[in-house]
Design a protein around this motif. Sequence first.
Motif, PDB file in Angstrom:
ATOM      1  N   GLU A  77      -1.452  -8.913  -5.153  1.00  0.00           N
ATOM      2  CA  GLU A  77      -0.008  -9.010  -4.947  1.00  0.00           C
ATOM      3  C   GLU A  77       0.571  -7.610  -4.933  1.00  0.00           C
ATOM      4  O   GLU A  77       0.325  -6.823  -5.846  1.00  0.00           O
ATOM      5  CB  GLU A  77       0.638  -9.867  -6.041  1.00  0.00           C
ATOM      6  N   ILE A  78       1.322  -7.310  -3.892  1.00  0.00           N
ATOM      7  CA  ILE A  78       1.958  -6.007  -3.741  1.00  0.00           C
ATOM      8  C   ILE A  78       3.440  -6.168  -4.053  1.00  0.00           C
ATOM      9  O   ILE A  78       4.138  -6.932  -3.378  1.00  0.00           O
ATOM     10  CB  ILE A  78       1.766  -5.473  -2.307  1.00  0.00           C
TER      11      ILE A  78
ATOM     12  N   GLU B 221       1.986   4.431  -9.210  1.00  0.00           N
ATOM     13  CA  GLU B 221       1.099   4.427 -10.378  1.00  0.00           C
ATOM     14  C   GLU B 221       0.340   3.109 -10.475  1.00  0.00           C
ATOM     15  O   GLU B 221       0.735   2.118  -9.897  1.00  0.00           O
ATOM     16  CB  GLU B 221       1.935   4.651 -11.642  1.00  0.00           C
ATOM     17  N   GLY B 222      -0.718   3.109 -11.236  1.00  0.00           N
ATOM     18  CA  GLY B 222      -1.475   1.881 -11.446  1.00  0.00           C
ATOM     19  C   GLY B 222      -2.617   1.739 -10.458  1.00  0.00           C
ATOM     20  O   GLY B 222      -3.122   2.709  -9.904  1.00  0.00           O
ATOM     21  N   VAL B 223      -3.026   0.518 -10.234  1.00  0.00           N
ATOM     22  CA  VAL B 223      -4.169   0.217  -9.376  1.00  0.00           C
ATOM     23  C   VAL B 223      -3.915   0.703  -7.952  1.00  0.00           C
ATOM     24  O   VAL B 223      -2.808   0.573  -7.437  1.00  0.00           O
ATOM     25  CB  VAL B 223      -4.437  -1.311  -9.372  1.00  0.00           C
ATOM     26  N   LEU B 224      -4.938   1.250  -7.338  1.00  0.00           N
ATOM     27  CA  LEU B 224      -4.840   1.702  -5.953  1.00  0.00           C
ATOM     28  C   LEU B 224      -5.670   0.765  -5.091  1.00  0.00           C
ATOM     29  O   LEU B 224      -6.886   0.696  -5.224  1.00  0.00           O
ATOM     30  CB  LEU B 224      -5.331   3.144  -5.819  1.00  0.00           C
ATOM     31  N   LEU B 225      -4.999   0.027  -4.240  1.00  0.00           N
ATOM     32  CA  LEU B 225      -5.624  -0.949  -3.356  1.00  0.00           C
ATOM     33  C   LEU B 225      -5.936  -0.289  -2.018  1.00  0.00           C
ATOM     34  O   LEU B 225      -5.075   0.364  -1.437  1.00  0.00           O
ATOM     35  CB  LEU B 225      -4.667  -2.129  -3.149  1.00  0.00           C
TER      36      LEU B 225
ATOM     37  N   GLN C 222     -20.214   6.860   2.498  1.00  0.00           N
ATOM     38  CA  GLN C 222     -19.013   6.115   2.111  1.00  0.00           C
ATOM     39  C   GLN C 222     -17.936   6.093   3.183  1.00  0.00           C
ATOM     40  O   GLN C 222     -16.961   5.370   3.062  1.00  0.00           O
ATOM     41  CB  GLN C 222     -18.428   6.676   0.811  1.00  0.00           C
ATOM     42  N   GLY C 223     -18.082   6.899   4.221  1.00  0.00           N
ATOM     43  CA  GLY C 223     -17.116   6.882   5.303  1.00  0.00           C
ATOM     44  C   GLY C 223     -15.857   7.684   5.004  1.00  0.00           C
ATOM     45  O   GLY C 223     -15.908   8.731   4.383  1.00  0.00           O
ATOM     46  N   PHE C 224     -14.711   7.131   5.414  1.00  0.00           N
ATOM     47  CA  PHE C 224     -13.443   7.848   5.358  1.00  0.00           C
ATOM     48  C   PHE C 224     -12.379   7.064   4.604  1.00  0.00           C
ATOM     49  O   PHE C 224     -12.475   5.848   4.468  1.00  0.00           O
ATOM     50  CB  PHE C 224     -12.938   8.102   6.789  1.00  0.00           C
ATOM     51  N   MET C 225     -11.373   7.796   4.141  1.00  0.00           N
ATOM     52  CA  MET C 225     -10.235   7.174   3.476  1.00  0.00           C
ATOM     53  C   MET C 225      -8.960   7.887   3.887  1.00  0.00           C
ATOM     54  O   MET C 225      -8.981   9.001   4.384  1.00  0.00           O
ATOM     55  CB  MET C 225     -10.389   7.211   1.950  1.00  0.00           C
ATOM     56  N   GLY C 226      -7.836   7.195   3.681  1.00  0.00           N
ATOM     57  CA  GLY C 226      -6.520   7.769   3.900  1.00  0.00           C
ATOM     58  C   GLY C 226      -5.553   7.064   2.967  1.00  0.00           C
ATOM     59  O   GLY C 226      -5.811   5.921   2.547  1.00  0.00           O
TER      60      GLY C 226
ATOM     61  N   LEU D 271      -0.898   3.068  -1.323  1.00  0.00           N
ATOM     62  CA  LEU D 271      -2.029   2.234  -0.928  1.00  0.00           C
ATOM     63  C   LEU D 271      -2.974   3.062  -0.076  1.00  0.00           C
ATOM     64  O   LEU D 271      -2.636   4.162   0.362  1.00  0.00           O
ATOM     65  CB  LEU D 271      -1.538   1.017  -0.134  1.00  0.00           C
ATOM     66  N   GLY D 272      -4.168   2.517   0.163  1.00  0.00           N
ATOM     67  CA  GLY D 272      -5.155   3.256   0.938  1.00  0.00           C
ATOM     68  C   GLY D 272      -5.785   2.438   2.043  1.00  0.00           C
ATOM     69  O   GLY D 272      -5.623   1.210   2.108  1.00  0.00           O
ATOM     70  N   LEU D 273      -6.514   3.155   2.892  1.00  0.00           N
ATOM     71  CA  LEU D 273      -7.302   2.565   3.966  1.00  0.00           C
ATOM     72  C   LEU D 273      -8.698   3.170   3.894  1.00  0.00           C
ATOM     73  O   LEU D 273      -8.848   4.346   3.537  1.00  0.00           O
ATOM     74  CB  LEU D 273      -6.686   2.887   5.336  1.00  0.00           C
ATOM     75  N   ARG D 274      -9.711   2.372   4.225  1.00  0.00           N
ATOM     76  CA  ARG D 274     -11.095   2.864   4.281  1.00  0.00           C
ATOM     77  C   ARG D 274     -11.734   2.408   5.570  1.00  0.00           C
ATOM     78  O   ARG D 274     -11.482   1.295   6.043  1.00  0.00           O
ATOM     79  CB  ARG D 274     -11.925   2.295   3.118  1.00  0.00           C
TER      80      ARG D 274
END
Length: 118
Positions: free
Chosen positions: A9-10, A61-65, A98-102, A112-115
């Motif tokens: 949940e965001i 802050e907190g969990v990074l999805l 592991q590839g890439f992230m942003g 939030l992030g992308l992989r």
Amino acid sequence: MQPSVKWFEIPVSDLARAAGFYGKLFDTPVMHLDLGDLKMGLLAGGQGALVQHHAYKPSHEGVLLFFDGGNDLAELLDRVEPAGGKVIRTKTQISPEQGFMGLFEDSEGNRLGLRSQQ
């Protein structure tokens, strides 16, 4: 047992604005649910939702999805700012394996992030 995500949940302050952002980012509609004080926007795939409620506070802050960035997360990162968000970290290689992230900030102020592998 291996850890896996079943639901997320965001937090959002403005469900309509957030639904517009995520709809543009992922090029998919967000289905709205009105549960009284709690408003939800179901994200495609059925594994998570945007949630507007007084107990939910958008934050860096907190969990990074991290969302699946598809074949190349740069394509999704290019949609962030036109959709009303902000790119925090451009496409960055983690490692060859592991590839890439942003990283990005959504329209509500969440980090939030992308992989992706490429």
